[in-house]
Scaffold this active site. Structure first.
Site, PDB file in Angstrom:
ATOM      1  N   ARG A   1     -10.528   0.159  14.770  1.00  0.00           N
ATOM      2  CA  ARG A   1     -10.425   0.986  13.569  1.00  0.00           C
ATOM      3  C   ARG A   1     -11.477   0.442  12.608  1.00  0.00           C
ATOM      4  O   ARG A   1     -12.607   0.894  12.636  1.00  0.00           O
ATOM      5  CB  ARG A   1      -8.997   0.871  13.008  1.00  0.00           C
ATOM      6  CG  ARG A   1      -8.694   1.782  11.869  1.00  0.00           C
ATOM      7  CD  ARG A   1      -7.198   1.812  11.550  1.00  0.00           C
ATOM      8  NE  ARG A   1      -6.692   0.533  11.043  1.00  0.00           N
ATOM      9  CZ  ARG A   1      -5.437   0.344  10.626  1.00  0.00           C
ATOM     10  NH1 ARG A   1      -4.570   1.345  10.667  1.00  0.00           N
ATOM     11  NH2 ARG A   1      -5.033  -0.820  10.176  1.00  0.00           N
TER      12      ARG A   1
ATOM     13  N   CYS B   1      11.793  25.167   2.721  1.00  0.00           N
ATOM     14  CA  CYS B   1      10.863  25.758   1.754  1.00  0.00           C
ATOM     15  C   CYS B   1      10.171  24.642   0.964  1.00  0.00           C
ATOM     16  O   CYS B   1      10.438  23.463   1.162  1.00  0.00           O
ATOM     17  CB  CYS B   1      11.590  26.660   0.771  1.00  0.00           C
ATOM     18  SG  CYS B   1      12.703  27.837   1.524  1.00  0.00           S
ATOM     19  N   MET B   2       9.316  25.037   0.025  1.00  0.00           N
ATOM     20  CA  MET B   2       8.560  24.027  -0.723  1.00  0.00           C
ATOM     21  C   MET B   2       9.480  23.119  -1.544  1.00  0.00           C
ATOM     22  O   MET B   2       9.343  21.905  -1.531  1.00  0.00           O
ATOM     23  CB  MET B   2       7.541  24.703  -1.645  1.00  0.00           C
ATOM     24  CG  MET B   2       6.601  23.716  -2.305  1.00  0.00           C
ATOM     25  SD  MET B   2       5.470  24.475  -3.473  1.00  0.00           S
ATOM     26  CE  MET B   2       4.395  25.418  -2.426  1.00  0.00           C
ATOM     27  N   ASP B   3      10.446  23.740  -2.259  1.00  0.00           N
ATOM     28  CA  ASP B   3      11.301  22.940  -3.140  1.00  0.00           C
ATOM     29  C   ASP B   3      12.779  23.002  -2.767  1.00  0.00           C
ATOM     30  O   ASP B   3      13.606  22.410  -3.440  1.00  0.00           O
ATOM     31  CB  ASP B   3      11.170  23.429  -4.591  1.00  0.00           C
ATOM     32  CG  ASP B   3       9.735  23.628  -4.991  1.00  0.00           C
ATOM     33  OD1 ASP B   3       8.976  22.658  -4.894  1.00  0.00           O
ATOM     34  OD2 ASP B   3       9.372  24.763  -5.353  1.00  0.00           O
TER      35      ASP B   3
ATOM     36  N   TYR C   1      12.515  32.147   4.805  1.00  0.00           N
ATOM     37  CA  TYR C   1      11.218  32.754   5.133  1.00  0.00           C
ATOM     38  C   TYR C   1      11.100  33.106   6.610  1.00  0.00           C
ATOM     39  O   TYR C   1      11.595  32.371   7.463  1.00  0.00           O
ATOM     40  CB  TYR C   1      10.081  31.772   4.807  1.00  0.00           C
ATOM     41  CG  TYR C   1       9.767  31.661   3.340  1.00  0.00           C
ATOM     42  CD1 TYR C   1       9.349  32.776   2.617  1.00  0.00           C
ATOM     43  CD2 TYR C   1       9.870  30.446   2.693  1.00  0.00           C
ATOM     44  CE1 TYR C   1       9.056  32.656   1.256  1.00  0.00           C
ATOM     45  CE2 TYR C   1       9.577  30.327   1.349  1.00  0.00           C
ATOM     46  CZ  TYR C   1       9.167  31.432   0.638  1.00  0.00           C
ATOM     47  OH  TYR C   1       8.882  31.319  -0.690  1.00  0.00           O
TER      48      TYR C   1
ATOM     49  N   LYS D   1       0.840  -1.190   0.000  1.00  0.00           N
ATOM     50  CA  LYS D   1       0.000   0.000   0.000  1.00  0.00           C
ATOM     51  C   LYS D   1       0.882   1.250   0.000  1.00  0.00           C
ATOM     52  O   LYS D   1       2.079   1.159   0.299  1.00  0.00           O
ATOM     53  CB  LYS D   1      -0.894  -0.017   1.242  1.00  0.00           C
ATOM     54  CG  LYS D   1      -0.109  -0.075   2.547  1.00  0.00           C
ATOM     55  CD  LYS D   1      -0.993  -0.408   3.730  1.00  0.00           C
ATOM     56  CE  LYS D   1      -0.155  -0.464   5.010  1.00  0.00           C
ATOM     57  NZ  LYS D   1      -0.887  -1.020   6.127  1.00  0.00           N
TER      58      LYS D   1
ATOM     59  N   HIS E   1      -5.858  -7.101  13.285  1.00  0.00           N
ATOM     60  CA  HIS E   1      -4.627  -6.315  13.303  1.00  0.00           C
ATOM     61  C   HIS E   1      -4.292  -5.939  14.743  1.00  0.00           C
ATOM     62  O   HIS E   1      -5.181  -5.536  15.489  1.00  0.00           O
ATOM     63  CB  HIS E   1      -4.851  -5.053  12.459  1.00  0.00           C
ATOM     64  CG  HIS E   1      -3.597  -4.318  12.094  1.00  0.00           C
ATOM     65  ND1 HIS E   1      -2.442  -4.947  11.708  1.00  0.00           N
ATOM     66  CD2 HIS E   1      -3.328  -2.991  12.037  1.00  0.00           C
ATOM     67  CE1 HIS E   1      -1.512  -4.034  11.431  1.00  0.00           C
ATOM     68  NE2 HIS E   1      -2.023  -2.843  11.624  1.00  0.00           N
TER      69      HIS E   1
ATOM     70  N   ARG F   1       1.416 -10.714   7.675  1.00  0.00           N
ATOM     71  CA  ARG F   1       1.347  -9.559   6.770  1.00  0.00           C
ATOM     72  C   ARG F   1       2.566  -8.674   6.995  1.00  0.00           C
ATOM     73  O   ARG F   1       2.645  -7.943   7.982  1.00  0.00           O
ATOM     74  CB  ARG F   1       0.057  -8.770   7.015  1.00  0.00           C
ATOM     75  CG  ARG F   1      -1.214  -9.548   6.744  1.00  0.00           C
ATOM     76  CD  ARG F   1      -2.439  -8.683   6.871  1.00  0.00           C
ATOM     77  NE  ARG F   1      -2.509  -7.983   8.146  1.00  0.00           N
ATOM     78  CZ  ARG F   1      -3.032  -8.479   9.259  1.00  0.00           C
ATOM     79  NH1 ARG F   1      -3.571  -9.686   9.270  1.00  0.00           N
ATOM     80  NH2 ARG F   1      -3.037  -7.768  10.371  1.00  0.00           N
TER      81      ARG F   1
HETATM   82  C1  LIG Z   1      -0.159  -1.777   6.973  1.00  0.00           C
HETATM   83  C2  LIG Z   1      -0.684  -2.988   7.548  1.00  0.00           C
HETATM   84  C3  LIG Z   1       0.160  -4.053   7.936  1.00  0.00           C
HETATM   85  C4  LIG Z   1       1.652  -3.970   7.907  1.00  0.00           C
HETATM   86  O1  LIG Z   1       2.107  -3.351   9.068  1.00  0.00           O
HETATM   87  P1  LIG Z   1       3.668  -3.091   9.340  1.00  0.00           P
HETATM   88  O2  LIG Z   1       3.710  -2.534  10.691  1.00  0.00           O
HETATM   89  O3  LIG Z   1       4.101  -2.127   8.318  1.00  0.00           O
HETATM   90  O4  LIG Z   1       4.333  -4.398   9.213  1.00  0.00           O
HETATM   91  C5  LIG Z   1      -0.436  -5.230   8.336  1.00  0.00           C
HETATM   92  N1  LIG Z   1      -1.769  -5.348   8.411  1.00  0.00           N
HETATM   93  C6  LIG Z   1      -2.610  -4.334   8.095  1.00  0.00           C
HETATM   94  C7  LIG Z   1      -4.051  -4.549   8.201  1.00  0.00           C
HETATM   95  C8  LIG Z   1      -2.097  -3.118   7.663  1.00  0.00           C
HETATM   96  O5  LIG Z   1      -2.914  -2.133   7.359  1.00  0.00           O
END
Ligand SMILES: *Cc1c(COP(=O)(O)O)cnc(C)c1O
Length: 824
Positions: A586, A767-769, A719, A489, A620, A677
């Site tokens: 969540r 700054c921005m860039d 700035y 992701k 999670h 995961r």
């Molecule tokens: C992003 C995510 C992970 C991975 O977590 P890390 O801490 O980056 O290993 C695992 N499960 C879910 C549901 C996530 O959103």
């Protein structure tokens, strides 16, 4: 060439079947890098992470007909010749050793902690032009690499140069038996890879085993442990122990470093020789002296030596994958242009399959030791085996060989690089994967800069080997059979999702996961075929999810009902993942949702064509990275198991169960269940702080200095005039700002960047860039490289400085920053 039927006499074992007898050609051990050619032989090796036996069928179906393996195949392979041995790696090494002994040429083996590859490469370019050199491709110096290197030997070669590297006790004996070197070179000894050894002496002794049968050893006696060991162990051999420090002795060197180069004064028993070396750093000087003392002591010194020495360059140690013009990708391989190097590059091309069309731009191959006809026949064979659709040949020799490339779909030939450049190659390339490989005199840098997408000052370099290393580290912590889902992701945590996903697909991970359908679609369009879980699937995306075979995560009753309704009305079926809320609060089904959830699943099962299949059930952890929350994590695991048992009963099948993220994999091996995961750990940050040293940093964020100026004491910078110079200050403006992902919280001295190895603090506001940094007292010039983060400046450090987490540092690097991917 050895016939398959003769293998038992060389490496033991039993012939299980032999439907046809063929001479062995290519030696293969990686099912992802198959070379289908008569006699290509697959060795099923058992490694720490992978077992080659799992890929026998794949290799057989891919066309391989010769196998060396430890366990008889489960499924029949009627056309295959099969040798069963107790240890496939040992068999591979015995075969390589046998092959090596068919030739009586001088064979130099190089070992030591650093410089092996450079000394090998330099020596092969410094030897007289009349020598036909065979050498290890790149840094092929491992247990497998050495065997494959030696397999290249053929009658025309007049000298062999191979490197041998080990990481633990007991490994060198095998390499010694494969190589049987007549000459040895010991570069130096340092603490690198010390883990496998009890002491430095033990490491020296193990490495020196390589020279058991060598008659002569070249080394630098200034490395005391090497000198002591060789003197004691190998007193009967010819020891060429040269020194930079001593004033007496037959082999000595004096070194004078100058502004841009250094002068080397060699004292040898035959007299004095002076050379100019286009380097002034001590590593290059030591490497060059090893080469020169070897050449002088072995009778290879020649009149062109100074000329060749002046042309030495550091070999390009890596293959770079860059974004090219018109949606193309370039694989820039500036490495020496020989057959073995071409094969390595073509294999890398296999890994990145974004674009179907493969083009190779290839110059004449120099110094191959083969007659032109035979050489280009082999090149043509390699190109064909790797499904190259188009060849652009540059140089008179490859142009002459044109008839040999008749089987390649599209070809074009140019006499010189200039001739190709005049034809505007940037207009001819579009949406293809282009390998650019030229011998140095062809100056292909010009071609690369023409075909490359223009990179502005800031780039994020991604080390694909480090990614693979980190993946394998986590895999090594998994119980056998545990699957891996990798989170790609947020643009693969900022690293570039397509390239990372291709690497993961190549590495056989089981699942990918993304946050949004768009991310999944983009992976599918790039040719990713792995199953992909999508974590946020809104109703309006259901159609495209199904179209692209993406598997949604479902986390609420309303979402589940909407999806079921969609599937029924469109008469479709889909695989889904159910997320349970066990305490993170969540997303996810809660305990109160369970009865209705089970009822919905049961009802859907009763349909003639059940619309959904639950591929997995997961949750999670809220605090996997901290021991403080261990009890809570355990409670979450317990809840998940409980939900799972109830749901599995309702479903009457058992979907995959998974809970752990990166931190959890290391902290709670007992909760690995069916799958884990992996996220941040793959990208190099170990957020438990338990195993950071086992991971490799994968990315380096680099920019350049745009301007350097002196400002007097009291002047303010940037700035809002937030910071003033306490004294006269030298200031550098660097080409990165918050729009690139350099956080504004780094303002006013909080952040620091590396310039020429020194830390330069931020002055004033980001700054921005652009950003201004204090470089007082440093030798800094416009155009100099600036490192924002990388191996020398860990992201965990940056995160600490602004009170955030490594995740934010990584994912903030904006998409306007070009990504460059490389591999050794
Ligand atoms: C992003 C995510 C992970 C991975 O977590 P890390 O801490 O980056 O290993 C695992 N499960 C879910 C549901 C996530 O959103």
């Amino acid at each position: 060439m050895i016939l398959f039927s003769k293998l038992p006499s060389v490496c033991g074992g039993t012939l299980l079947q032999l439907p046809a007898d063929t001479p062995l050609s290519y030696l293969l051990f990686d099912s992802r890098k198959l070379v289908v050619s008569p006699g290509a032989t697959f060795f099923a090796l058992k490694g720490q992470q992978q077992d080659g036996h799992r890929y026998l069928q794949q290799a057989y179906q891919g066309g391989i007909r010769c196998f060396v393996l430890e366990q008889a195949p489960r499924e029949p392979m009627p056309e295959a010749s099969i040798l069963q041995v107790p240890d496939s790696l040992a068999a591979l090494q015995q075969l390589a050793g046998w092959h090596r002994r068919q030739f009586s040429l001088p064979l130099l083996a190089i070992t030591g902690s650093n410089g092996k590859t450079i000394v090998k490469e330099w020596l092969s370019s410094l030897l007289p032009a009349s020598e036909q050199v065979v050498r290890s491709p790149k840094s092929y110096n491992s247990q497998i690499g050495v065997a494959l290197s030696v397999w290249q030997l053929h009658e025309q070669h007049s000298i062999g140069i191979f490197e041998a590297g080990i990481s633990q006790l007991g490994e060198m004996r095998a390499l010694q038996q494969v190589l049987a070197p007549t000459l040895g070179l010991f570069t130096n000894i340092g603490p690198a890879h010390s883990r496998g050894f009890a002491s430095l002496e033990e490491k020296v002794a193990e490495k020196a085993l390589l020279f058991t049968d060598a008659h002569t050893i070249i080394y630098c006696r200034d490395h005391a442990p090497i000198h002591a060991h060789l003197q004691q162990q190998y007193a009967h051999k010819t020891l060429i122990g040269w020194s930079q420090l001593e004033t007496e002795g037959p082999w000595r060197a004096g070194v004078v470093r100058r502004q841009r180069d250094s002068l080397l004064q060699l004292h040898t028993p035959a007299g004095e020789h002076s050379y100019r070396l286009p380097f002034r750093d001590s590593a290059s000087i030591e490497n060059a002296l090893h080469c020169l003392f070897f050449l002088h002591s072995q009778g290879y010194a020649h009149s062109e030596l100074q000329k060749q020495l002046s042309q030495l360059a550091l070999p390009a140690m890596r293959l770079e994958l860059k974004q090219g013009v018109n949606g193309s990708y370039l694989l820039d391989d500036a490495y020496n242009n020989d057959l073995a190097g071409l094969q390595v590059a073509l294999e890398f091309l296999q890994q990145q399959k974004h674009l179907r069309k493969k083009t190779v731009i290839l110059s004449d191959l120099l110094q191959s030791g083969l007659a032109e006809g035979e050489l280009y026949t082999r090149v043509a064979e390699l190109l064909q085996m790797h499904q190259v659709g188009r060849l652009i040949g540059v140089g008179p020799a490859i142009s002459r060989a044109a008839p040999l490339f008749a089987s390649i779909g599209q070809t074009a030939y140019y006499d010189s690089t200039e001739a190709l450049l005049q034809e505007h190659p940037e207009r001819q390339i579009s949406r293809e994967l282009v390998l650019i490989k030229g011998a140095r005199p062809f100056g292909f840098e010009r071609l690369v800069s023409r075909l490359q997408q223009k990179v502005h000052g800031t780039v994020l370099e991604i080390d694909l080997d480090a990614l693979a290393h980190n993946l394998n580290f986590y895999r090594s912590r998994l119980k056998p059979g545990t699957k891996t889902m990798v989170m790609v992701k947020a643009f693969a945590y900022g690293s570039g999702s397509h390239e990372v996903a291709h690497l993961l697909q190549y590495q056989h991970v089981d699942y990918l996961a993304v946050a949004y359908p768009d991310e999944g679609i983009s992976l599918r369009q790039a040719g990713i075929t792995l199953p992909i879980m999508v974590m946020n699937a809104a109703e309006e995306t259901f159609a495209s999810l199904l179209e692209w075979e993406l598997e949604p995560e479902l986390y609420s009753l309303s979402q589940l009902k909407a999806f079921l309704h969609y599937l029924k009305t469109h008469r479709k079926q889909a695989r889904v993942h159910l997320k349970m809320d066990t305490g993170m609060h969540r997303l996810g089904f809660s305990r109160a949702d369970l009865p209705e959830l089970m009822e919905l699943l049961r009802a859907s099962l009763r349909l003639a064509r059940p619309p959904i299949e639950v591929a997995s059930l997961f949750s999670h952890l809220a605090g996997a990275d901290s021991a403080e929350f261990n009890d809570f994590s355990q409670l979450q695991a317990q809840r998940l198991r409980d939900y799972y048992e109830q749901l599995a009963e309702a479903l009457s099948y058992r979907p995959l169960l998974h809970l752990l993220n990166s931190a959890g994999i290391l902290r709670f091996p007992e909760y690995q269940f069916d799958m884990v995961r992996l996220g941040i750990g793959l990208y190099g940050a170990e957020v438990n702080g338990m195993e950071q040293r086992s991971l490799h940093p994968i990315s380096t964020l680099k920019t350049t200095v745009s301007q350097v100026k002196q400002i007097p004491e009291g002047e303010t910078v940037g700035y809002s005039r937030s910071q003033a110079a306490r004294q006269n200050m030298q200031l550098a403006t660097i080409a990165i700002g918050y729009a690139d992902g350099f956080d504004r919280r780094f303002s006013n001295g909080v952040g620091k960047v590396l310039i020429g190895g020194a830390l330069a603090p931020v002055v004033g506001r980001v700054c921005m860039d652009m950003t201004m940094v204090d470089v007082s007292g440093l030798d800094v010039q416009e155009g100099d490289e600036v490192i924002v983060f990388g191996p020398e400046r860990p992201i965990t450090q940056l995160a600490g400085e602004i009170g955030t987490i490594p995740y934010e540092i990584l994912t903030s690097v904006s998409e306007r920053v070009k990504r460059v991917f490389y591999s050794a």
